[in-house]
Write an enzyme that holds these catalytic residues in place. Structure first.
Site, short mmCIF file in Angstrom:
data_model
loop_
_atom_site.label_atom_id
_atom_site.label_comp_id
_atom_site.label_asym_id
_atom_site.label_seq_id
_atom_site.Cartn_x
_atom_site.Cartn_y
_atom_site.Cartn_z
CG ASN A 7 46.62 -0.09 -73.03
OD1 ASN A 7 45.42 -0.59 -72.44
ND2 ASN A 7 46.93 1.02 -73.01
NE ARG A 93 48.24 0.35 -68.57
CZ ARG A 93 48.49 1.52 -68.89
NH1 ARG A 93 48.61 2.40 -69.97
NH2 ARG A 93 48.92 2.54 -67.82
CG HIS A 181 49.23 6.41 -63.91
ND1 HIS A 181 48.67 7.40 -63.39
CD2 HIS A 181 48.37 6.15 -65.15
CE1 HIS A 181 47.47 7.87 -64.18
NE2 HIS A 181 47.63 7.09 -65.37
NE ARG A 242 39.81 8.69 -64.22
CZ ARG A 242 41.00 8.00 -64.44
NH1 ARG A 242 42.00 7.89 -63.44
NH2 ARG A 242 41.17 7.73 -65.60
CG ASP A 284 42.17 18.35 -74.49
OD1 ASP A 284 42.37 17.25 -74.90
OD2 ASP A 284 43.05 19.07 -74.40
CD GLU A 386 51.70 4.23 -69.50
OE1 GLU A 386 51.23 4.93 -70.59
OE2 GLU A 386 50.95 4.18 -68.52
P1 ADP Z 1 45.95 9.97 -71.72
O1 ADP Z 1 46.78 8.70 -72.64
O2 ADP Z 1 45.81 9.33 -70.15
O3 ADP Z 1 44.82 9.93 -72.69
P2 ADP Z 1 47.86 11.79 -72.30
O4 ADP Z 1 49.25 11.46 -71.62
O5 ADP Z 1 47.88 11.89 -73.83
O6 ADP Z 1 46.41 11.13 -71.71
O7 ADP Z 1 47.41 13.26 -71.82
C1 ADP Z 1 46.31 13.95 -72.16
C2 ADP Z 1 46.25 15.51 -71.97
O8 ADP Z 1 47.42 16.03 -71.94
C3 ADP Z 1 45.07 16.16 -72.08
O9 ADP Z 1 44.63 16.98 -71.15
C4 ADP Z 1 45.89 17.10 -73.14
O10 ADP Z 1 45.05 18.32 -73.49
C5 ADP Z 1 47.16 17.48 -72.60
N1 ADP Z 1 48.05 17.72 -73.53
C6 ADP Z 1 48.44 17.14 -74.72
N2 ADP Z 1 49.26 17.96 -75.29
C7 ADP Z 1 49.55 19.32 -74.82
C8 ADP Z 1 50.07 20.33 -75.12
N3 ADP Z 1 50.69 20.36 -76.15
N4 ADP Z 1 49.86 21.31 -74.28
C9 ADP Z 1 48.99 21.24 -73.13
N5 ADP Z 1 48.28 19.97 -72.88
C10 ADP Z 1 48.44 18.91 -73.61
#
Ligand code: ADP
Length: 408
Positions: A7, A93, A181, A242, A284, A386
Protein backbone atom coordinates in the site's frame (compact mmCIF):
# COMPACT_ATOMS: atom_id res chain seq x y z
CA UNK A 1 3.75 -19.69 -2.27
CA UNK A 2 4.16 -16.20 -0.79
CA UNK A 3 2.28 -13.02 -1.64
CA UNK A 4 3.40 -9.51 -0.81
CA UNK A 5 0.78 -6.78 -0.41
CA UNK A 6 1.86 -3.17 -0.89
CA UNK A 7 0.00 0.00 0.00
CA UNK A 8 2.11 2.87 -1.33
CA UNK A 9 1.34 6.41 -0.21
CA UNK A 10 3.23 9.56 -1.06
CA UNK A 11 5.61 9.22 1.91
CA UNK A 12 4.86 5.73 3.26
CA UNK A 13 4.87 2.19 1.98
CA UNK A 14 2.97 -0.34 4.09
CA UNK A 15 3.55 -4.02 3.41
CA UNK A 16 2.39 -7.46 4.47
CA UNK A 17 3.44 -10.94 3.46
CA UNK A 18 1.06 -13.88 3.31
CA UNK A 19 1.87 -17.54 3.03
CA UNK A 20 -0.53 -19.59 0.95
CA UNK A 21 -1.37 -22.69 2.94
CA UNK A 22 -3.43 -25.76 2.20
CA UNK A 23 -6.78 -25.06 0.55
CA UNK A 24 -5.51 -21.61 -0.47
CA UNK A 25 -5.95 -20.18 3.03
CA UNK A 26 -3.73 -17.13 3.49
CA UNK A 27 -1.71 -16.68 6.66
CA UNK A 28 -0.01 -13.40 7.46
CA UNK A 29 3.65 -14.02 8.24
CA UNK A 30 5.17 -10.53 8.15
CA UNK A 31 4.16 -6.88 8.07
CA UNK A 32 5.73 -3.47 8.29
CA UNK A 33 5.98 0.07 7.09
CA UNK A 34 8.56 2.47 5.67
CA UNK A 35 7.62 5.98 6.78
CA UNK A 36 8.69 9.54 5.95
CA UNK A 37 10.15 8.63 2.56
CA UNK A 38 12.06 11.57 1.10
CA UNK A 39 11.86 13.55 4.34
CA UNK A 40 15.43 13.23 5.62
CA UNK A 41 15.19 10.57 8.31
CA UNK A 42 12.89 7.66 7.57
CA UNK A 43 11.86 4.74 9.74
CA UNK A 44 11.63 1.11 8.75
CA UNK A 45 9.48 -1.05 10.99
CA UNK A 46 9.09 -4.77 10.48
CA UNK A 47 7.45 -7.61 12.36
CA UNK A 48 7.34 -11.26 11.40
CA UNK A 49 6.66 -14.64 12.90
CA UNK A 50 10.43 -14.73 13.58
CA UNK A 51 10.89 -11.37 15.34
CA UNK A 52 10.92 -7.60 14.94
CA UNK A 53 13.25 -5.01 13.42
CA UNK A 54 13.18 -1.23 13.59
CA UNK A 55 15.73 1.31 12.36
CA UNK A 56 16.04 4.82 11.02
CA UNK A 57 17.80 5.53 7.75
CA UNK A 58 17.67 7.96 4.87
CA UNK A 59 15.18 6.70 2.28
CA UNK A 60 15.22 8.92 -0.78
CA UNK A 61 12.33 7.48 -2.78
CA UNK A 62 10.00 4.53 -3.30
CA UNK A 63 12.79 2.59 -5.04
CA UNK A 64 14.92 2.74 -1.91
CA UNK A 65 11.91 1.95 0.28
CA UNK A 66 11.36 -1.26 -1.66
CA UNK A 67 15.05 -2.14 -1.26
CA UNK A 68 14.62 -1.84 2.51
CA UNK A 69 11.50 -3.98 2.43
CA UNK A 70 13.44 -6.66 0.54
CA UNK A 71 16.30 -6.35 3.03
CA UNK A 72 14.12 -6.95 6.11
CA UNK A 73 12.15 -9.72 4.40
CA UNK A 74 15.47 -11.48 3.62
CA UNK A 75 17.00 -10.85 7.06
CA UNK A 76 18.99 -13.94 8.06
CA UNK A 77 17.46 -14.09 11.53
CA UNK A 78 14.04 -12.51 11.26
CA UNK A 79 13.26 -12.69 7.55
CA UNK A 80 10.62 -14.84 5.89
CA UNK A 81 12.24 -15.35 2.47
CA UNK A 82 15.79 -15.96 1.29
CA UNK A 83 15.58 -14.25 -2.13
CA UNK A 84 13.10 -12.04 -4.03
CA UNK A 85 11.98 -14.86 -6.31
CA UNK A 86 10.23 -16.52 -3.37
CA UNK A 87 7.55 -13.83 -3.71
CA UNK A 88 5.20 -15.24 -6.36
CA UNK A 89 2.78 -12.34 -6.47
CA UNK A 90 2.66 -8.70 -5.41
CA UNK A 91 -0.77 -7.17 -4.82
CA UNK A 92 -0.83 -3.39 -5.10
CA UNK A 93 -3.57 -1.26 -3.66
CA UNK A 94 -4.56 1.31 -6.28
CA UNK A 95 -7.02 4.01 -5.30
CA UNK A 96 -8.46 5.14 -8.64
CA UNK A 97 -8.96 2.65 -11.42
CA UNK A 98 -11.45 4.73 -13.42
CA UNK A 99 -13.93 2.43 -15.12
CA UNK A 100 -11.81 -0.73 -14.60
CA UNK A 101 -14.27 -3.37 -13.48
CA UNK A 102 -11.87 -5.77 -11.82
CA UNK A 103 -8.47 -6.31 -10.30
CA UNK A 104 -5.92 -6.83 -13.06
CA UNK A 105 -2.46 -8.17 -13.68
CA UNK A 106 -0.41 -5.04 -14.26
CA UNK A 107 0.69 -4.54 -17.83
CA UNK A 108 1.33 -1.37 -19.82
CA UNK A 109 -2.39 -0.77 -20.37
CA UNK A 110 -3.15 -0.96 -16.64
CA UNK A 111 -0.26 1.37 -15.81
CA UNK A 112 -1.69 3.80 -18.35
CA UNK A 113 -5.12 3.74 -16.68
CA UNK A 114 -3.55 4.42 -13.27
CA UNK A 115 -1.58 7.28 -14.77
CA UNK A 116 -4.63 8.68 -16.56
CA UNK A 117 -6.76 8.71 -13.40
CA UNK A 118 -4.02 10.39 -11.38
CA UNK A 119 -5.68 13.66 -12.43
CA UNK A 120 -8.69 12.67 -10.29
CA UNK A 121 -6.66 11.15 -7.42
CA UNK A 122 -3.56 13.36 -7.29
CA UNK A 123 -2.81 12.41 -3.68
CA UNK A 124 -2.93 8.67 -4.34
CA UNK A 125 -2.43 7.34 -7.86
CA UNK A 126 1.03 8.85 -8.51
CA UNK A 127 2.29 7.25 -5.27
CA UNK A 128 0.63 3.94 -6.16
CA UNK A 129 2.41 4.02 -9.50
CA UNK A 130 5.78 4.78 -7.91
CA UNK A 131 5.27 1.75 -5.66
CA UNK A 132 4.36 -0.46 -8.62
CA UNK A 133 7.40 0.57 -10.66
CA UNK A 134 9.78 0.18 -7.72
CA UNK A 135 8.34 -3.22 -6.81
CA UNK A 136 8.62 -4.42 -10.39
CA UNK A 137 12.32 -3.77 -10.37
CA UNK A 138 12.87 -5.35 -6.93
CA UNK A 139 10.61 -8.36 -7.62
CA UNK A 140 11.03 -8.75 -11.40
CA UNK A 141 9.77 -12.34 -11.58
CA UNK A 142 6.64 -11.85 -9.48
CA UNK A 143 3.17 -11.38 -10.95
CA UNK A 144 2.08 -7.83 -10.08
CA UNK A 145 -1.62 -7.26 -9.56
CA UNK A 146 -3.51 -3.97 -9.16
CA UNK A 147 -6.48 -4.11 -6.80
CA UNK A 148 -8.59 -0.99 -7.23
CA UNK A 149 -10.61 0.81 -4.56
CA UNK A 150 -13.05 1.79 -7.30
CA UNK A 151 -13.59 -1.57 -9.05
CA UNK A 152 -16.23 -3.00 -6.70
CA UNK A 153 -18.45 0.01 -7.40
CA UNK A 154 -18.32 -0.41 -11.19
CA UNK A 155 -21.73 -2.13 -10.96
CA UNK A 156 -23.44 1.07 -9.81
CA UNK A 157 -26.19 1.84 -12.35
CA UNK A 158 -26.15 4.87 -14.57
CA UNK A 159 -28.88 6.76 -12.70
CA UNK A 160 -26.73 6.58 -9.57
CA UNK A 161 -23.35 7.36 -11.11
CA UNK A 162 -24.27 10.29 -13.33
CA UNK A 163 -23.99 13.85 -12.05
CA UNK A 164 -26.61 16.27 -13.35
CA UNK A 165 -24.19 18.50 -15.22
CA UNK A 166 -24.14 18.62 -19.02
CA UNK A 167 -23.74 15.04 -20.22
CA UNK A 168 -20.97 16.06 -22.58
CA UNK A 169 -18.65 16.39 -19.56
CA UNK A 170 -19.19 12.76 -18.72
CA UNK A 171 -18.26 11.91 -22.28
CA UNK A 172 -15.31 14.31 -22.42
CA UNK A 173 -13.77 13.90 -18.93
CA UNK A 174 -15.48 10.78 -17.53
CA UNK A 175 -16.91 12.92 -14.72
CA UNK A 176 -19.11 10.47 -12.79
CA UNK A 177 -19.41 8.75 -9.44
CA UNK A 178 -16.72 6.09 -9.06
CA UNK A 179 -16.81 5.39 -5.32
CA UNK A 180 -13.91 4.21 -3.16
CA UNK A 181 -13.12 1.86 -0.23
CA UNK A 182 -14.43 -0.88 -2.52
CA UNK A 183 -11.91 -3.41 -1.22
CA UNK A 184 -13.23 -2.88 2.31
CA UNK A 185 -16.94 -2.73 1.41
CA UNK A 186 -16.74 -5.97 -0.56
CA UNK A 187 -14.67 -7.71 2.14
CA UNK A 188 -17.07 -6.89 5.00
CA UNK A 189 -20.07 -7.74 2.81
CA UNK A 190 -18.68 -11.24 2.27
CA UNK A 191 -18.00 -11.59 6.01
CA UNK A 192 -21.53 -10.37 6.78
CA UNK A 193 -22.98 -13.11 4.58
CA UNK A 194 -20.91 -15.67 6.51
CA UNK A 195 -22.14 -14.34 9.86
CA UNK A 196 -25.76 -14.22 8.68
CA UNK A 197 -25.47 -17.72 7.18
CA UNK A 198 -27.04 -16.57 3.89
CA UNK A 199 -25.58 -16.35 0.41
CA UNK A 200 -24.39 -12.84 -0.41
CA UNK A 201 -26.48 -13.02 -3.60
CA UNK A 202 -29.65 -12.99 -1.48
CA UNK A 203 -28.77 -10.11 0.82
CA UNK A 204 -29.31 -6.37 0.86
CA UNK A 205 -26.55 -4.77 2.89
CA UNK A 206 -25.59 -1.25 3.88
CA UNK A 207 -21.88 -1.18 4.69
CA UNK A 208 -20.43 1.80 6.56
CA UNK A 209 -16.64 2.20 6.41
CA UNK A 210 -16.00 4.78 9.09
CA UNK A 211 -12.30 5.61 9.39
CA UNK A 212 -10.46 8.87 8.82
CA UNK A 213 -11.84 8.52 5.31
CA UNK A 214 -15.45 7.34 5.44
CA UNK A 215 -18.06 6.05 3.03
CA UNK A 216 -21.32 4.09 2.91
CA UNK A 217 -22.30 1.58 0.24
CA UNK A 218 -25.57 -0.09 -0.72
CA UNK A 219 -24.83 -3.67 -1.72
CA UNK A 220 -27.72 -5.50 -3.31
CA UNK A 221 -27.37 -9.21 -3.97
CA UNK A 222 -23.57 -8.96 -3.90
CA UNK A 223 -23.25 -5.93 -6.17
CA UNK A 224 -22.62 -2.32 -5.21
CA UNK A 225 -25.58 -0.21 -6.36
CA UNK A 226 -24.82 3.09 -4.59
CA UNK A 227 -22.01 4.65 -2.62
CA UNK A 228 -21.38 7.98 -0.96
CA UNK A 229 -17.96 8.87 -2.38
CA UNK A 230 -17.99 10.19 -5.90
CA UNK A 231 -15.60 11.33 -8.59
CA UNK A 232 -13.07 11.62 -5.78
CA UNK A 233 -13.03 10.57 -2.10
CA UNK A 234 -14.20 14.07 -1.11
CA UNK A 235 -17.95 13.51 -1.49
CA UNK A 236 -20.40 11.97 0.96
CA UNK A 237 -19.86 11.59 4.67
CA UNK A 238 -18.13 14.09 6.93
CA UNK A 239 -14.58 12.76 7.36
CA UNK A 240 -11.53 13.56 9.48
CA UNK A 241 -10.52 16.54 7.36
CA UNK A 242 -12.75 16.21 4.25
CA UNK A 243 -16.03 18.08 3.98
CA UNK A 244 -18.17 15.41 2.31
CA UNK A 245 -21.41 16.67 0.72
CA UNK A 246 -21.70 20.44 0.44
CA UNK A 247 -23.57 22.79 -1.83
CA UNK A 248 -21.18 23.23 -4.81
CA UNK A 249 -21.82 27.00 -4.68
CA UNK A 250 -19.71 27.11 -1.52
CA UNK A 251 -16.67 26.57 -3.72
CA UNK A 252 -17.61 29.65 -5.76
CA UNK A 253 -18.37 31.89 -2.76
CA UNK A 254 -15.20 30.92 -0.88
CA UNK A 255 -13.12 31.80 -3.90
CA UNK A 256 -14.93 35.09 -4.27
CA UNK A 257 -15.22 36.24 -0.64
CA UNK A 258 -11.95 34.87 0.74
CA UNK A 259 -10.01 35.64 -2.46
CA UNK A 260 -8.78 32.05 -2.62
CA UNK A 261 -7.51 30.25 -5.69
CA UNK A 262 -9.17 27.02 -6.84
CA UNK A 263 -6.21 25.05 -5.46
CA UNK A 264 -6.56 26.74 -2.08
CA UNK A 265 -10.28 25.99 -1.82
CA UNK A 266 -9.70 22.39 -2.94
CA UNK A 267 -7.03 22.05 -0.25
CA UNK A 268 -9.31 23.61 2.38
CA UNK A 269 -12.13 21.18 1.58
CA UNK A 270 -9.78 18.16 1.61
CA UNK A 271 -7.49 18.95 4.51
CA UNK A 272 -9.02 21.60 6.76
CA UNK A 273 -12.70 20.70 6.80
CA UNK A 274 -14.68 17.73 8.11
CA UNK A 275 -14.43 16.97 11.83
CA UNK A 276 -11.33 19.15 12.10
CA UNK A 277 -12.93 22.16 10.46
CA UNK A 278 -16.22 21.86 12.30
CA UNK A 279 -14.77 21.27 15.77
CA UNK A 280 -11.62 23.39 15.46
CA UNK A 281 -10.28 20.81 17.92
CA UNK A 282 -9.18 17.66 16.09
CA UNK A 283 -9.79 15.38 13.13
CA UNK A 284 -9.57 12.36 15.41
CA UNK A 285 -12.77 10.87 16.81
CA UNK A 286 -11.07 9.56 19.96
CA UNK A 287 -9.82 13.05 20.82
CA UNK A 288 -13.24 14.54 20.05
CA UNK A 289 -15.06 12.00 22.20
CA UNK A 290 -12.74 12.79 25.09
CA UNK A 291 -13.20 16.54 24.61
CA UNK A 292 -16.96 16.17 24.29
CA UNK A 293 -17.15 14.11 27.50
CA UNK A 294 -15.39 17.01 29.22
CA UNK A 295 -18.07 19.39 27.97
CA UNK A 296 -16.45 20.76 24.81
CA UNK A 297 -19.44 21.85 22.69
CA UNK A 298 -17.35 22.26 19.54
CA UNK A 299 -16.29 18.61 19.65
CA UNK A 300 -19.88 17.56 20.32
CA UNK A 301 -21.31 19.47 17.36
CA UNK A 302 -18.77 17.91 15.01
CA UNK A 303 -19.55 14.38 16.23
CA UNK A 304 -23.30 15.00 16.02
CA UNK A 305 -22.98 16.27 12.46
CA UNK A 306 -20.87 13.22 11.55
CA UNK A 307 -23.44 10.81 13.00
CA UNK A 308 -26.36 12.65 11.40
CA UNK A 309 -24.77 12.36 7.96
CA UNK A 310 -24.21 8.60 8.32
CA UNK A 311 -27.81 8.16 9.50
CA UNK A 312 -29.09 10.12 6.50
CA UNK A 313 -27.22 7.85 4.09
CA UNK A 314 -28.52 4.72 5.83
CA UNK A 315 -32.08 5.96 5.31
CA UNK A 316 -31.37 6.86 1.69
CA UNK A 317 -29.89 3.47 0.92
CA UNK A 318 -32.80 1.66 2.54
CA UNK A 319 -34.96 3.52 0.05
CA UNK A 320 -32.63 2.68 -2.85
CA UNK A 321 -32.80 -1.06 -2.07
CA UNK A 322 -36.38 -1.14 -0.72
CA UNK A 323 -35.10 -2.27 2.69
CA UNK A 324 -31.98 -3.90 4.05
CA UNK A 325 -31.18 -7.16 5.77
CA UNK A 326 -28.21 -5.77 7.67
CA UNK A 327 -26.16 -2.70 8.39
CA UNK A 328 -22.44 -3.34 8.73
CA UNK A 329 -20.07 -1.02 10.60
CA UNK A 330 -16.34 -1.18 10.04
CA UNK A 331 -12.99 0.70 10.20
CA UNK A 332 -11.65 2.62 13.25
CA UNK A 333 -14.84 4.42 14.28
CA UNK A 334 -17.26 1.69 13.19
CA UNK A 335 -15.28 -1.09 14.85
CA UNK A 336 -14.24 0.61 18.05
CA UNK A 337 -16.64 3.33 19.11
CA UNK A 338 -19.85 2.22 20.87
CA UNK A 339 -20.70 5.89 21.46
CA UNK A 340 -20.58 6.79 17.77
CA UNK A 341 -22.48 3.62 16.79
CA UNK A 342 -25.19 4.59 19.23
CA UNK A 343 -25.32 8.17 17.96
CA UNK A 344 -25.70 6.93 14.39
CA UNK A 345 -28.23 4.18 14.98
CA UNK A 346 -30.57 5.52 17.65
CA UNK A 347 -34.03 6.64 16.61
CA UNK A 348 -34.31 4.27 13.65
CA UNK A 349 -36.78 1.86 15.27
CA UNK A 350 -39.51 2.72 12.76
CA UNK A 351 -37.21 1.50 10.00
CA UNK A 352 -36.81 -1.81 11.86
CA UNK A 353 -33.32 -0.98 13.12
CA UNK A 354 -32.94 -1.58 16.86
CA UNK A 355 -29.57 -1.45 18.59
CA UNK A 356 -28.97 -3.55 21.72
CA UNK A 357 -27.13 -1.25 24.13
CA UNK A 358 -25.39 -4.10 25.96
CA UNK A 359 -24.22 -5.86 22.81
CA UNK A 360 -23.04 -2.54 21.42
CA UNK A 361 -20.55 -2.26 24.29
CA UNK A 362 -18.86 -5.59 23.44
CA UNK A 363 -19.67 -6.78 19.89
CA UNK A 364 -16.89 -9.39 20.05
CA UNK A 365 -18.84 -11.26 22.74
CA UNK A 366 -21.83 -11.58 20.41
CA UNK A 367 -20.17 -12.66 17.17
CA UNK A 368 -20.31 -9.05 15.97
CA UNK A 369 -24.14 -8.88 16.04
CA UNK A 370 -25.24 -5.83 18.04
CA UNK A 371 -28.90 -5.52 17.06
CA UNK A 372 -31.61 -6.63 19.46
CA UNK A 373 -33.28 -9.96 18.78
CA UNK A 374 -36.47 -8.24 17.54
CA UNK A 375 -34.61 -5.91 15.15
CA UNK A 376 -35.78 -6.62 11.59
CA UNK A 377 -32.51 -5.27 10.23
CA UNK A 378 -29.42 -6.87 11.76
CA UNK A 379 -26.56 -4.61 12.84
CA UNK A 380 -23.07 -6.08 12.53
CA UNK A 381 -19.64 -4.87 13.59
CA UNK A 382 -17.04 -6.48 11.33
CA UNK A 383 -13.33 -5.61 11.39
CA UNK A 384 -12.15 -4.85 7.89
CA UNK A 385 -8.95 -6.36 6.49
CA UNK A 386 -8.10 -4.71 3.21
CA UNK A 387 -4.63 -6.28 2.98
CA UNK A 388 -6.05 -9.78 3.30
CA UNK A 389 -8.64 -8.96 0.62
CA UNK A 390 -5.87 -7.70 -1.70
CA UNK A 391 -3.82 -10.85 -1.15
CA UNK A 392 -6.89 -13.00 -1.90
CA UNK A 393 -7.49 -11.10 -5.14
CA UNK A 394 -3.82 -11.47 -6.08
CA UNK A 395 -3.95 -15.20 -5.44
CA UNK A 396 -7.15 -15.50 -7.51
CA UNK A 397 -5.48 -13.80 -10.49
CA UNK A 398 -2.31 -15.89 -10.17
CA UNK A 399 -4.44 -19.05 -10.11
CA UNK A 400 -6.48 -17.78 -13.07
CA UNK A 401 -3.36 -17.17 -15.09
CA UNK A 402 -1.90 -20.55 -14.19
CA UNK A 403 -5.03 -22.36 -15.36
CA UNK A 404 -5.07 -20.29 -18.59
CA UNK A 405 -1.41 -21.13 -19.24
CA UNK A 406 -2.20 -24.82 -18.75
CA UNK A 407 -5.03 -24.72 -21.25
CA UNK A 408 -2.77 -23.72 -24.16
P1 ADP B 1 -7.50 5.17 8.51
O1 ADP B 1 -6.97 3.77 8.33
O2 ADP B 1 -8.38 5.64 7.42
O3 ADP B 1 -6.51 6.18 8.99
P2 ADP B 1 -8.95 4.08 10.75
O4 ADP B 1 -9.81 3.03 10.18
O5 ADP B 1 -7.79 3.68 11.57
O6 ADP B 1 -8.54 5.13 9.66
O7 ADP B 1 -9.88 5.06 11.64
C1 ADP B 1 -9.38 6.19 12.24
C2 ADP B 1 -10.48 6.84 13.07
O8 ADP B 1 -10.98 5.89 14.01
C3 ADP B 1 -9.98 8.02 13.88
O9 ADP B 1 -10.94 9.05 13.86
C4 ADP B 1 -9.86 7.44 15.27
O10 ADP B 1 -10.02 8.40 16.26
C5 ADP B 1 -11.03 6.48 15.28
N1 ADP B 1 -10.86 5.50 16.35
C6 ADP B 1 -9.93 4.54 16.47
N2 ADP B 1 -10.10 3.85 17.64
C7 ADP B 1 -11.15 4.41 18.25
C8 ADP B 1 -11.82 4.18 19.49
N3 ADP B 1 -11.43 3.23 20.33
N4 ADP B 1 -12.88 4.96 19.79
C9 ADP B 1 -13.28 5.94 18.96
N5 ADP B 1 -12.70 6.21 17.78
C10 ADP B 1 -11.65 5.47 17.43
Amino acid sequence: MKILVLNSGSSTVKFRVYNVEEGDALREIASGVVERIGEGVSTVEYKSVRGELKYTVKVKDHGEALQHILKVLCDAEKGVISNPDEITGVGHRVVHGGEMRESSIIDERVEKVIEEYARMAPLHNPANLLGIRAAKSVFPHAIHVAVFDTAFHSTIPEEAYLYAIPYKFYVKYRIRRYGFHGISHSYVARKAAEILGEPLEKLKLITCHLGSGASVAAIMYGRSVETSMGLTPLEGLIMGTRCGDIDPSIFYFLMKWEKLSEDEVYDLLNKKSGLLGLSEVSNDVRTLLQASSEGDKRAERALNAFAHRVKKYIGAYMAVMNGADAIVLTAGIGERSPTMREKILRGLENLGIILDAKKNERPEDYGGVISSDDSKVKILVIPTNEELAISEETLRLIRGRASKDNSY
